[in-house]
Scaffold this motif. Sequence first.
Motif, PDB file in Angstrom:
ATOM      1  N   ILE A 175      -1.077  -3.671  -4.751  1.00  0.00           N
ATOM      2  CA  ILE A 175       0.371  -3.907  -4.694  1.00  0.00           C
ATOM      3  C   ILE A 175       0.642  -5.325  -5.185  1.00  0.00           C
ATOM      4  N   GLY A 197       4.569  -6.942  -6.403  1.00  0.00           N
ATOM      5  CA  GLY A 197       5.874  -7.213  -5.786  1.00  0.00           C
ATOM      6  C   GLY A 197       6.303  -6.116  -4.815  1.00  0.00           C
ATOM      7  N   THR A 217       8.214  -0.941  -6.703  1.00  0.00           N
ATOM      8  CA  THR A 217       8.075   0.503  -6.914  1.00  0.00           C
ATOM      9  C   THR A 217       7.399   1.133  -5.703  1.00  0.00           C
ATOM     10  N   TYR A 259      18.210  -4.063 -13.879  1.00  0.00           N
ATOM     11  CA  TYR A 259      19.398  -4.057 -13.046  1.00  0.00           C
ATOM     12  C   TYR A 259      19.097  -3.499 -11.660  1.00  0.00           C
ATOM     13  N   GLY A 312       9.623  -8.178  -9.083  1.00  0.00           N
ATOM     14  CA  GLY A 312       8.846  -7.154  -9.772  1.00  0.00           C
ATOM     15  C   GLY A 312       8.063  -7.757 -10.926  1.00  0.00           C
ATOM     16  N   GLY A 321       3.295  -4.580 -13.079  1.00  0.00           N
ATOM     17  CA  GLY A 321       3.623  -3.570 -12.058  1.00  0.00           C
ATOM     18  C   GLY A 321       4.605  -2.546 -12.582  1.00  0.00           C
ATOM     19  N   ASP A 338      12.125   0.521 -18.083  1.00  0.00           N
ATOM     20  CA  ASP A 338      12.450  -0.053 -19.391  1.00  0.00           C
ATOM     21  C   ASP A 338      11.288  -0.760 -20.084  1.00  0.00           C
TER      22      ASP A 338
HETATM   23  C1  LIG Z   1      16.565  -1.729  -6.939  1.00  0.00           C
HETATM   24  C2  LIG Z   1      15.643  -1.623  -8.108  1.00  0.00           C
HETATM   25  C3  LIG Z   1      16.180  -1.663  -9.396  1.00  0.00           C
HETATM   26  C4  LIG Z   1      15.326  -1.558 -10.488  1.00  0.00           C
HETATM   27  N1  LIG Z   1      15.870  -1.582 -11.756  1.00  0.00           N
HETATM   28  C5  LIG Z   1      15.044  -1.422 -12.820  1.00  0.00           C
HETATM   29  C6  LIG Z   1      15.557  -1.381 -14.147  1.00  0.00           C
HETATM   30  O1  LIG Z   1      16.750  -1.543 -14.402  1.00  0.00           O
HETATM   31  N2  LIG Z   1      14.684  -1.173 -15.169  1.00  0.00           N
HETATM   32  C7  LIG Z   1      13.334  -1.017 -14.944  1.00  0.00           C
HETATM   33  O2  LIG Z   1      12.576  -0.845 -15.888  1.00  0.00           O
HETATM   34  N3  LIG Z   1      12.821  -1.083 -13.706  1.00  0.00           N
HETATM   35  C8  LIG Z   1      13.633  -1.257 -12.662  1.00  0.00           C
HETATM   36  N4  LIG Z   1      13.103  -1.300 -11.402  1.00  0.00           N
HETATM   37  C9  LIG Z   1      11.661  -1.201 -11.247  1.00  0.00           C
HETATM   38  C10 LIG Z   1      11.006  -2.572 -11.076  1.00  0.00           C
HETATM   39  O3  LIG Z   1      11.150  -3.356 -12.240  1.00  0.00           O
HETATM   40  C11 LIG Z   1       9.546  -2.310 -10.809  1.00  0.00           C
HETATM   41  O4  LIG Z   1       9.495  -1.622  -9.578  1.00  0.00           O
HETATM   42  C12 LIG Z   1       8.719  -3.577 -10.693  1.00  0.00           C
HETATM   43  O5  LIG Z   1       8.711  -4.319 -11.878  1.00  0.00           O
HETATM   44  C13 LIG Z   1       7.278  -3.183 -10.370  1.00  0.00           C
HETATM   45  O6  LIG Z   1       6.519  -4.350 -10.220  1.00  0.00           O
HETATM   46  P1  LIG Z   1       5.858  -4.702  -8.810  1.00  0.00           P
HETATM   47  O7  LIG Z   1       5.106  -5.960  -9.023  1.00  0.00           O
HETATM   48  O8  LIG Z   1       6.876  -4.700  -7.718  1.00  0.00           O
HETATM   49  O9  LIG Z   1       4.890  -3.446  -8.672  1.00  0.00           O
HETATM   50  P2  LIG Z   1       4.376  -2.726  -7.324  1.00  0.00           P
HETATM   51  O10 LIG Z   1       5.469  -1.916  -6.713  1.00  0.00           O
HETATM   52  O11 LIG Z   1       3.669  -3.701  -6.468  1.00  0.00           O
HETATM   53  O12 LIG Z   1       3.298  -1.752  -7.994  1.00  0.00           O
HETATM   54  C14 LIG Z   1       3.720  -0.661  -8.782  1.00  0.00           C
HETATM   55  C15 LIG Z   1       2.526   0.221  -9.137  1.00  0.00           C
HETATM   56  O13 LIG Z   1       1.663  -0.449 -10.030  1.00  0.00           O
HETATM   57  C16 LIG Z   1       0.364  -0.605  -9.472  1.00  0.00           C
HETATM   58  N5  LIG Z   1      -0.074  -1.938  -9.876  1.00  0.00           N
HETATM   59  C17 LIG Z   1       0.654  -3.084  -9.806  1.00  0.00           C
HETATM   60  N6  LIG Z   1      -0.032  -4.093 -10.353  1.00  0.00           N
HETATM   61  C18 LIG Z   1      -1.211  -3.575 -10.769  1.00  0.00           C
HETATM   62  C19 LIG Z   1      -2.341  -4.135 -11.442  1.00  0.00           C
HETATM   63  N7  LIG Z   1      -2.410  -5.415 -11.792  1.00  0.00           N
HETATM   64  N8  LIG Z   1      -3.378  -3.314 -11.729  1.00  0.00           N
HETATM   65  C20 LIG Z   1      -3.340  -1.999 -11.407  1.00  0.00           C
HETATM   66  N9  LIG Z   1      -2.283  -1.416 -10.788  1.00  0.00           N
HETATM   67  C21 LIG Z   1      -1.237  -2.211 -10.479  1.00  0.00           C
HETATM   68  C22 LIG Z   1       0.515  -0.409  -7.976  1.00  0.00           C
HETATM   69  O14 LIG Z   1      -0.639   0.130  -7.371  1.00  0.00           O
HETATM   70  C23 LIG Z   1       1.677   0.587  -7.935  1.00  0.00           C
HETATM   71  O15 LIG Z   1       1.188   1.906  -8.097  1.00  0.00           O
HETATM   72  C24 LIG Z   1      13.920  -1.421 -10.293  1.00  0.00           C
HETATM   73  C25 LIG Z   1      13.392  -1.393  -8.977  1.00  0.00           C
HETATM   74  C26 LIG Z   1      14.248  -1.486  -7.901  1.00  0.00           C
HETATM   75  C27 LIG Z   1      13.654  -1.458  -6.528  1.00  0.00           C
END
Ligand SMILES: Cc1cc2nc3c(=O)[nH]c(=O)nc-3n(C[C@H](O)[C@H](O)[C@H](O)COP(=O)(O)OP(=O)(O)OC[C@H]3O[C@@H](n4cnc5c(N)ncnc54)[C@H](O)[C@@H]3O)c2cc1C
Length: 310
Positions: free
Chosen positions: A31, A33, A36, A103, A111, A115, A125
């Motif tokens: 995990i 941020g 997701t 957004y 995020g 991820g 996106d």
């Molecule tokens: C309210 C909201 C609005 C959003 N709006 C948009 C939007 O407009 N456009 C868009 O594209 N996205 C959008 N998102 C998605 C958001 O950008 C992604 O959820 C975020 O960037 C994921 O990054 P994270 O670091 O939080 O990943 P995490 O939630 O921590 O991880 C996501 C997944 O990736 C895996 N993972 C993470 N890092 C690694 C790594 N280094 N190696 C292997 N596996 C890994 C994890 O195991 C998990 O399965 C939105 C999310 C929310 C909650």
Amino acid sequence: MGRVLLPFAYHEPKTVAEAMELAKRDAGTYIMGGCTLVPSLRRRQRRDKCLISLARVEGLDDFGIHPKSGLRIGAKVVASALLPNIWAGKRFAALHEACEQLYPPHIGNMGSVVGNLCSAVPYFDLPTAALALDGEMHVTGPDGDRVIALEEFYVAKFQTALKPGEIVTHLFCQPYKPDTGSSFKKIYRSRRTIEDLHKINAAAMVTLDEERDRIIDARVVLGSWGHRPNRYRAAEAALIGNAPNFDLFVAAAEAVTAELLPATDMDWVEKTRFAQARVLLRDTIAQAASRAKSRHDPFEDATEMLEDAR
Ligand SMILES: Cc1cc2nc3c(=O)[nH]c(=O)nc-3n(C[C@H](O)[C@H](O)[C@H](O)COP(=O)(O)OP(=O)(O)OC[C@H]3O[C@@H](n4cnc5c(N)ncnc54)[C@H](O)[C@@H]3O)c2cc1C
């Protein structure tokens, strides 16, 4: 949403080796941020019992851009980190724009770019933009290091080509060829009636010849259609070898939509989606081409001047 999280074990390793060891021992999930992962745990779409945070792992925060060596974004780099970087905006405009258009915008403060790509959510996106830039995932795992081209990274909805325990250390995009421009655009309606059918995104990269009057290379990507973003080779072939102009961009957009399958049997939904995709693709390709044509890159000029001076 709004349901409480079920209990889970949580680890904060300091090294990649330690993280991989924990993943193997406890069948843990990485995990970053959590943007997701946490909502999907709340919705009970996932029931992971052990989370391994990458936030304190050393060596995953590099963020570098160079005209000769390309773009490198470490696993801990959040999307908003790209925004103030003028070179990211100029040289990797598609990815910069995708990060800018997240957004709500503050999601980019938490995020990570990697991820977002690892989530394998079809309507996200950043995968669309990074695919247009020929992105590659650099991975380390129990069996060693490997590089996975983004085109091979998405195997099914919510599923990547990562093997158990593998960590993406960084995203890498090749340096731009000269006279290249890229662009990302999306249509997003907050009223979501049928899953995320009202969201479409597109990205393009266009390279012109030295005289800047003919297209010599192109990438055309449409996201939010099917289980993953896809490159459309017929549209790219229609662009290559021709002078950039409005009719050509329309023809390339048509070449993409000719390959698309409707996602529903509702005529009005599909008519709207196909019309939106056509316009979005046309404008995205046009903007990439216009950026390639008008590109004045002070970064490149400054680098060349420094090299000449040495
Ligand atoms: C309210 C909201 C609005 C959003 N709006 C948009 C939007 O407009 N456009 C868009 O594209 N996205 C959008 N998102 C998605 C958001 O950008 C992604 O959820 C975020 O960037 C994921 O990054 P994270 O670091 O939080 O990943 P995490 O939630 O921590 O991880 C996501 C997944 O990736 C895996 N993972 C993470 N890092 C690694 C790594 N280094 N190696 C292997 N596996 C890994 C994890 O195991 C998990 O399965 C939105 C999310 C929310 C909650």
